[in-house]
Design a protein around this motif. Structure first.
Motif, PDB file in Angstrom:
ATOM      1  N   LEU A 175    -138.541   2.424-122.304  1.00  0.00           N
ATOM      2  CA  LEU A 175    -139.327   1.253-121.550  1.00  0.00           C
ATOM      3  C   LEU A 175    -140.570   1.216-122.719  1.00  0.00           C
ATOM      4  O   LEU A 175    -141.025   0.118-123.005  1.00  0.00           O
ATOM      5  CB  LEU A 175    -139.562   1.424-120.311  1.00  0.00           C
ATOM      6  CG  LEU A 175    -140.390   0.236-119.733  1.00  0.00           C
ATOM      7  CD1 LEU A 175    -139.825  -0.981-119.861  1.00  0.00           C
ATOM      8  CD2 LEU A 175    -140.587   0.543-118.309  1.00  0.00           C
ATOM      9  N   ALA A 176    -141.126   2.477-122.766  1.00  0.00           N
ATOM     10  CA  ALA A 176    -142.213   2.613-123.481  1.00  0.00           C
ATOM     11  C   ALA A 176    -142.346   2.089-124.975  1.00  0.00           C
ATOM     12  O   ALA A 176    -143.097   1.457-125.516  1.00  0.00           O
ATOM     13  CB  ALA A 176    -142.849   4.095-123.460  1.00  0.00           C
ATOM     14  N   ILE A 177    -141.211   2.595-125.488  1.00  0.00           N
ATOM     15  CA  ILE A 177    -141.043   2.041-127.201  1.00  0.00           C
ATOM     16  C   ILE A 177    -140.789   0.570-127.163  1.00  0.00           C
ATOM     17  O   ILE A 177    -141.166  -0.375-127.986  1.00  0.00           O
ATOM     18  CB  ILE A 177    -139.973   2.784-127.849  1.00  0.00           C
ATOM     19  CG1 ILE A 177    -140.068   2.864-129.417  1.00  0.00           C
ATOM     20  CG2 ILE A 177    -138.535   2.464-127.387  1.00  0.00           C
ATOM     21  CD1 ILE A 177    -141.330   3.605-129.844  1.00  0.00           C
ATOM     22  N   LYS A 178    -140.131  -0.122-126.017  1.00  0.00           N
ATOM     23  CA  LYS A 178    -139.958  -1.297-126.187  1.00  0.00           C
ATOM     24  C   LYS A 178    -141.115  -2.202-125.969  1.00  0.00           C
ATOM     25  O   LYS A 178    -141.605  -3.331-126.645  1.00  0.00           O
ATOM     26  CB  LYS A 178    -138.715  -1.962-125.214  1.00  0.00           C
ATOM     27  CG  LYS A 178    -137.598  -1.603-125.479  1.00  0.00           C
ATOM     28  CD  LYS A 178    -136.884  -2.031-124.469  1.00  0.00           C
ATOM     29  CE  LYS A 178    -135.081  -1.633-124.878  1.00  0.00           C
ATOM     30  NZ  LYS A 178    -134.164  -2.427-124.077  1.00  0.00           N
ATOM     31  N   GLU A 179    -142.276  -1.458-125.167  1.00  0.00           N
ATOM     32  CA  GLU A 179    -143.467  -2.233-125.020  1.00  0.00           C
ATOM     33  C   GLU A 179    -144.545  -2.314-126.041  1.00  0.00           C
ATOM     34  O   GLU A 179    -145.106  -3.275-126.583  1.00  0.00           O
ATOM     35  CB  GLU A 179    -144.209  -1.666-123.909  1.00  0.00           C
ATOM     36  CG  GLU A 179    -143.690  -1.983-122.512  1.00  0.00           C
ATOM     37  CD  GLU A 179    -144.149  -1.193-121.326  1.00  0.00           C
ATOM     38  OE1 GLU A 179    -145.604  -0.524-121.658  1.00  0.00           O
ATOM     39  OE2 GLU A 179    -144.019  -1.456-120.186  1.00  0.00           O
ATOM     40  N   ILE A 180    -144.320  -1.057-126.881  1.00  0.00           N
ATOM     41  CA  ILE A 180    -145.015  -1.096-128.195  1.00  0.00           C
ATOM     42  C   ILE A 180    -144.393  -1.917-129.233  1.00  0.00           C
ATOM     43  O   ILE A 180    -145.180  -2.592-129.938  1.00  0.00           O
ATOM     44  CB  ILE A 180    -144.944   0.480-128.590  1.00  0.00           C
ATOM     45  CG1 ILE A 180    -145.825   1.475-127.760  1.00  0.00           C
ATOM     46  CG2 ILE A 180    -145.308   0.560-130.027  1.00  0.00           C
ATOM     47  CD1 ILE A 180    -145.527   2.696-127.774  1.00  0.00           C
ATOM     48  N   THR A 181    -143.171  -1.901-129.393  1.00  0.00           N
ATOM     49  CA  THR A 181    -142.564  -2.999-130.092  1.00  0.00           C
ATOM     50  C   THR A 181    -142.966  -4.470-129.923  1.00  0.00           C
ATOM     51  O   THR A 181    -143.319  -5.260-130.967  1.00  0.00           O
ATOM     52  CB  THR A 181    -141.063  -2.598-130.449  1.00  0.00           C
ATOM     53  OG1 THR A 181    -140.636  -1.504-130.419  1.00  0.00           O
ATOM     54  CG2 THR A 181    -140.399  -3.613-131.482  1.00  0.00           C
ATOM     55  N   SER A 182    -142.977  -4.708-128.606  1.00  0.00           N
ATOM     56  CA  SER A 182    -143.115  -6.071-128.436  1.00  0.00           C
ATOM     57  C   SER A 182    -144.687  -6.450-128.532  1.00  0.00           C
ATOM     58  O   SER A 182    -145.126  -7.386-129.147  1.00  0.00           O
ATOM     59  CB  SER A 182    -143.058  -6.239-126.963  1.00  0.00           C
ATOM     60  OG  SER A 182    -143.445  -7.613-126.160  1.00  0.00           O
ATOM     61  N   HIS A 183    -145.569  -5.297-128.149  1.00  0.00           N
ATOM     62  CA  HIS A 183    -147.039  -5.450-128.617  1.00  0.00           C
ATOM     63  C   HIS A 183    -147.396  -5.878-130.135  1.00  0.00           C
ATOM     64  O   HIS A 183    -147.863  -6.800-130.547  1.00  0.00           O
ATOM     65  CB  HIS A 183    -147.860  -4.271-128.244  1.00  0.00           C
ATOM     66  CG  HIS A 183    -149.385  -4.533-128.389  1.00  0.00           C
ATOM     67  ND1 HIS A 183    -150.146  -5.268-127.699  1.00  0.00           N
ATOM     68  CD2 HIS A 183    -150.079  -3.774-129.365  1.00  0.00           C
ATOM     69  CE1 HIS A 183    -151.240  -5.097-127.976  1.00  0.00           C
ATOM     70  NE2 HIS A 183    -151.227  -4.139-129.128  1.00  0.00           N
ATOM     71  N   ILE A 184    -146.878  -5.001-130.975  1.00  0.00           N
ATOM     72  CA  ILE A 184    -146.812  -5.120-132.323  1.00  0.00           C
ATOM     73  C   ILE A 184    -146.626  -6.370-133.109  1.00  0.00           C
ATOM     74  O   ILE A 184    -146.900  -7.109-133.779  1.00  0.00           O
ATOM     75  CB  ILE A 184    -146.169  -3.963-132.969  1.00  0.00           C
ATOM     76  CG1 ILE A 184    -146.994  -2.601-132.926  1.00  0.00           C
ATOM     77  CG2 ILE A 184    -146.343  -3.840-134.566  1.00  0.00           C
ATOM     78  CD1 ILE A 184    -148.462  -2.371-133.273  1.00  0.00           C
ATOM     79  N   SER A 185    -145.150  -6.523-132.368  1.00  0.00           N
ATOM     80  CA  SER A 185    -144.459  -8.009-132.857  1.00  0.00           C
ATOM     81  C   SER A 185    -145.420  -9.186-132.370  1.00  0.00           C
ATOM     82  O   SER A 185    -145.493  -9.993-133.282  1.00  0.00           O
ATOM     83  CB  SER A 185    -143.218  -7.892-132.117  1.00  0.00           C
ATOM     84  OG  SER A 185    -142.479  -9.346-132.293  1.00  0.00           O
ATOM     85  N   SER A 186    -146.054  -9.081-131.172  1.00  0.00           N
ATOM     86  CA  SER A 186    -146.734 -10.257-130.770  1.00  0.00           C
ATOM     87  C   SER A 186    -148.060 -10.258-131.629  1.00  0.00           C
ATOM     88  O   SER A 186    -148.347 -11.396-131.935  1.00  0.00           O
ATOM     89  CB  SER A 186    -147.113  -9.962-129.428  1.00  0.00           C
ATOM     90  OG  SER A 186    -148.084 -10.917-128.984  1.00  0.00           O
ATOM     91  N   SER A 187    -148.598  -9.221-131.987  1.00  0.00           N
ATOM     92  CA  SER A 187    -149.859  -9.268-132.697  1.00  0.00           C
ATOM     93  C   SER A 187    -149.541  -9.630-134.118  1.00  0.00           C
ATOM     94  O   SER A 187    -150.206 -10.548-134.847  1.00  0.00           O
ATOM     95  CB  SER A 187    -150.359  -7.888-132.846  1.00  0.00           C
ATOM     96  OG  SER A 187    -150.716  -7.143-131.872  1.00  0.00           O
ATOM     97  N   LEU A 188    -148.309  -9.302-134.821  1.00  0.00           N
ATOM     98  CA  LEU A 188    -147.977  -9.805-136.174  1.00  0.00           C
ATOM     99  C   LEU A 188    -147.537 -11.292-135.985  1.00  0.00           C
ATOM    100  O   LEU A 188    -148.073 -12.136-137.085  1.00  0.00           O
ATOM    101  CB  LEU A 188    -146.402  -9.052-136.569  1.00  0.00           C
ATOM    102  CG  LEU A 188    -146.637  -7.703-137.175  1.00  0.00           C
ATOM    103  CD1 LEU A 188    -145.330  -7.052-137.105  1.00  0.00           C
ATOM    104  CD2 LEU A 188    -147.471  -7.770-138.390  1.00  0.00           C
ATOM    105  N   GLN A 189    -147.023 -11.905-134.952  1.00  0.00           N
ATOM    106  CA  GLN A 189    -146.815 -13.332-134.964  1.00  0.00           C
ATOM    107  C   GLN A 189    -148.132 -13.990-134.720  1.00  0.00           C
ATOM    108  O   GLN A 189    -148.243 -15.189-135.408  1.00  0.00           O
ATOM    109  CB  GLN A 189    -145.971 -13.640-133.743  1.00  0.00           C
ATOM    110  CG  GLN A 189    -144.636 -13.097-133.802  1.00  0.00           C
ATOM    111  CD  GLN A 189    -143.961 -13.387-132.460  1.00  0.00           C
ATOM    112  OE1 GLN A 189    -144.367 -14.111-131.465  1.00  0.00           O
ATOM    113  NE2 GLN A 189    -142.547 -12.840-132.396  1.00  0.00           N
ATOM    114  N   GLN A 190    -149.107 -13.502-134.164  1.00  0.00           N
ATOM    115  CA  GLN A 190    -150.288 -14.227-133.836  1.00  0.00           C
ATOM    116  C   GLN A 190    -151.160 -14.251-135.261  1.00  0.00           C
ATOM    117  O   GLN A 190    -151.821 -15.452-135.674  1.00  0.00           O
ATOM    118  CB  GLN A 190    -151.156 -13.467-132.770  1.00  0.00           C
ATOM    119  CG  GLN A 190    -150.632 -13.481-131.387  1.00  0.00           C
ATOM    120  CD  GLN A 190    -151.281 -12.881-130.445  1.00  0.00           C
ATOM    121  OE1 GLN A 190    -152.302 -12.139-130.619  1.00  0.00           O
ATOM    122  NE2 GLN A 190    -150.902 -12.780-129.349  1.00  0.00           N
TER     123      GLN A 190
END
Length: 158
Positions: A40-55
């Motif tokens: 769960l923790a690594i999925k949250e980190i992946t989602s956060h970084i992915s969102s930052s890249l998309q933005q």
């Protein structure tokens, strides 16, 4: 008297089995729970970084932004339960007119097989510079918009 002896003969092996069975079961349940927490923790980190890249990509594609460099400091934890993690990305170019380009982001906890993968679409103006995200160093997302409109994105550090 013989009844008590028979009861002991039946119960003693069961009690000995429980001495070994309960700790093994508890250990298995706790390991499973720890793996779930780390996943769960690594999925949250992946989602956060992915969102930052998309933005950052979405912001730089706007025509009002001239050539520039954007640096975003990653606000993710350095460790997951005391263990560092790494991440990288792979750019998949749309080779035919039917397919679109995308960026796949993969993070994994070092020393385990726990990983998280996400993918999002990007345009033809996107380019990924091979780089690695290491959790226990100063990591950033660096995006360069060139004068021709192309955008080069990478992980970087200080």
């Amino acid at each position: 008297m013989p009844q008590i002896t028979i009861e002991y003969m039946i119960m003693i092996p069961l009690m000995i089995m429980q001495i070994f069975l309960f700790p093994l079961t508890a250990s298995w349940i706790m390991n499973s729970w720890a793996d779930s927490r780390q996943t769960l923790a690594i999925k949250e980190i992946t989602s956060h970084i992915s969102s930052s890249l998309q933005q950052v990509y979405s912001a730089l594609t706007h025509s009002s932004i001239a050539s520039s460099t954007v640096t975003i400091e990653s606000k993710v934890p350095e460790f997951i339960e005391g263990t560092p993690y790494i991440g990288n990305a792979t750019f998949y170019s749309g080779l035919s007119s039917n397919s679109s380009s995308s960026l796949e982001i993969r993070f994994m906890i070092i020393g385990t097989n726990i990983e998280s993968i996400t993918r999002f679409p990007v345009g033809n103006d996107f380019s990924w510079q091979n780089s690695t995200f290491t959790s226990n160093s100063n990591n950033m997302i660096i995006a360069n918009k060139l004068t021709n409109g192309s955008i080069i994105v990478s992980f970087g550090g200080i």
